[in-house]
Write an enzyme that holds these catalytic residues in place. Structure first.
Site, PDB file in Angstrom:
ATOM      1  N   LYS A 285       1.182 -10.235  -1.473  1.00 44.92           N
ATOM      2  CA  LYS A 285      -0.226  -9.899  -1.623  1.00 44.92           C
ATOM      3  C   LYS A 285      -1.015 -11.111  -2.111  1.00 44.92           C
ATOM      4  CE  LYS A 285       0.673  -5.091  -3.044  1.00 44.92           C
ATOM      5  NZ  LYS A 285      -0.107  -4.403  -2.001  1.00 44.92           N
TER       6      LYS A 285
ATOM      7  N   ARG B  86       6.235   3.793   1.704  1.00 41.45           N
ATOM      8  CA  ARG B  86       6.703   4.798   2.665  1.00 41.45           C
ATOM      9  C   ARG B  86       8.215   4.750   2.835  1.00 41.45           C
ATOM     10  NH1 ARG B  86       2.904   2.178   7.062  1.00 41.45           N
ATOM     11  NH2 ARG B  86       1.847   1.763   5.089  1.00 41.45           N
TER      12      ARG B  86
END
Length: 516
Positions: free
Chosen positions: A291, A365
């Site tokens: 990130k 996920r």
């Protein structure tokens, strides 16, 4: 020449001030407190305001007459009581907006705003007058929740004098039968304290809240509450074939774990078992798909979904709903390291499905997929997962509304209605089969991203592949778990979103859709 260094850890999670809340049916002039909060509506014509006008020597009527007090939402005005027969001489008049627009959520927020304002004035005791057209019990619960939320400390590690005082005592001046209102307020205290618990966990620095310490905190919080607690360590994760969970954790020196909490009521109304699954990434760098540095500090709260599940189970232990509940929280860090998974790697899930990892920052996920499978293995018949899953959901819905996905429509609607009542705004999103097609991989069963378009939907479509066709709802709280800007009712920091929804959902088991 190498030098050894020591990391100084501050210590355990800082404690919070616990609010003592009561309900009284006494006339306001006999209430002993430091401040009385009086909600006033834009179109207020309540006959009960006469006593407040008399107590202030006509000041209330004068201020309303010249429009200094208009009842505008969150508008405040301090009023002094001149009548010597009143025990409390200080009144805060707070605008509640139009009377016909009063909702439970607005009531909850008004109570929180009043409590936060009192804290800024270093007022430790207050009483809030119950007024308005809402059901008395539901209103009392919302007021209690709001007052407890106001007592939460956002700066527990400050060693200097804090900007706000502590709210220690609060009372609801009830309008109606006191016993039933008290019971409702007590329930509100339970839900408010659970929400604050999740906020505290989400605010914790990641050097203090590692996956293992998350599990330790769970033991401390839930011990002796009638809940069964189990922690799957790294070896057990491997034995169960949770390859997605194991893959995400590989880049970190902190070992992962899966926290499992079970609640079994003395009596049940059905054979349903509610499975609650919460994302517990205690810090997320994005892995190899790292990130940007700006804002990465907030990735300590990427375990907000797990905190919500844990806190909801804390409330469930006290509310004692007539439905079995199992909570599964996969806890790990997502770090950059020599052993970290890389874009293009293929992992095998506990279901046997293979997943091509195209982006290591789509890790939530992956761990949720294995956790959903495990909840099913433990007998869950109805599923809800909560996760700070996608930035795409923030783009779609902003920071006031959580995304809601799932199947069938009746289950999704029940979760939405419960959230609306609990004060969590949830917005249903589509899950057409076309979106699943975007996850097709050339070398595996699935890929973990579906491209830039519809990112929140394809993330949910990925999770759907691991639900076994059960009634399932997915709450994407990426935009609502953290407040970047303070409001009259919400300071900056963790919000505790979804806690009350999950807890209240356990009380609706009579409406759970049938499973096939």
């Amino acid at each position: 020449m190498s030098k050894s260094c020591a990391l100084v850890i501050i210590g355990r999670m800082a404690s919070q001030t616990r609010l003592s809340l009561s309900v009284t049916g006494a006339t306001p002039r006999l209430v002993t407190t430091d401040l009385i909060v009086l909600p006033v509506f834009v179109d207020d014509a309540g006959a009960d305001l006469a006593q407040w006008n008399d107590a202030s020597g006509g000041e209330l009527a004068r201020l309303r007459g010249n429009q200094e007090i208009r009842g505008k939402l969150y508008e405040t005005h301090w009023l002094h009581v001149d009548d010597a027969n009143w025990r409390c001489r200080r009144v805060l008049v707070m605008g509640a907006g139009p009377r016909n627009q009063l909702t439970l959520e607005r009531t909850r927020r008004l109570a929180t705003a009043a409590g936060l304002l009192a804290r800024r004035q270093r007022i430790g005791r207050l009483a809030l007058v119950q007024r308005g057209p809402l059901d008395r019990q539901a209103c009392a619960q919302a007021l209690a929740e709001g007052l407890v939320l106001a007592s939460f400390q956002t700066d527990p590690y400050k060693t200097r004098e804090r900007d706000q005082g502590a709210l220690r005592e609060a009372a609801i001046i009830a309008d109606g039968e006191e016993k039933s209102v008290t019971a409702a307020a007590e329930r509100g205290v339970v839900l408010g304290e659970a929400t604050n618990l999740a906020r505290g966990l989400s605010n914790e620095p990641s050097n203090l809240l590692t996956p293992r310490s998350f599990a330790e905190r769970a033991h401390e919080l839930l011990a002796n509450r009638g809940l069964a607690i189990d922690v799957l360590d790294e070896s057990r994760i491997q034995e169960l074939g949770m390859g997605l969970m194991a893959g995400v954790s590989r880049g970190s020196v902190e070992p992962p774990c899966v926290l499992v909490v079970r609640y079994t009521p003395p009596e049940t109304v059905s054979d349903a078992v509610l499975g609650l699954v919460g994302k517990g990434v205690t810090f997320d760098t994005g892995g190899v798909s790292i990130k940007p540095a700006d804002g990465m500090d907030k990735m300590k709260h990427d375990m907000a979904g797990g905190a919500s599940v844990l806190a909801a189970l804390h409330a469930v232990a006290q509310l004692q709903p007539p439905v079995s509940v199992v909570g599964v929280i996969p806890a790990t860090e997502n770090m950059v390291g020599g052993r970290a998974i890389k874009p293009g790697d293929v992992l095998r899930s506990a279901t046997g499905k293979t997943v091509e990892v195209l982006n290591t920052d789509a890790e939530g996920r992956l761990i949720l997929a294995d956790a959903l499978w495990y909840a099913r293995e433990l007998g869950a018949t109805h599923l809800v997962d909560v996760a700070t899953l996608t930035g795409a959901c923030v783009v779609a819905l902003g920071r006031t509304t959580s995304g809601l996905f799932g199947q069938p429509a009746s289950w999704v609607e029940l979760v939405r209605e419960t959230g609306e009542h609990a004060g969590d705004r949830l917005w249903p999103m589509p899950l057409f089969e076309d979106y699943t097609e975007l996850l097709e991989s050339e070398i595996a069963d699935l890929q973990n991203i579906g491209g830039r378009a519809a990112g929140a939907i394809t993330a949910a479509a990925f999770l759907k592949e691991f639900t076994g066709g059960l009634p399932w709802a997915h709450l994407d709280i990426a935009g609502t778990a953290w407040a970047d800007d303070a409001t009259p009712y919400q300071p900056k920091g963790a919000t505790g979103v979804a806690v009350r929804t999950l807890a209240e959902l356990t009380l609706t088991s009579g409406r759970f859709p049938a499973t096939t």
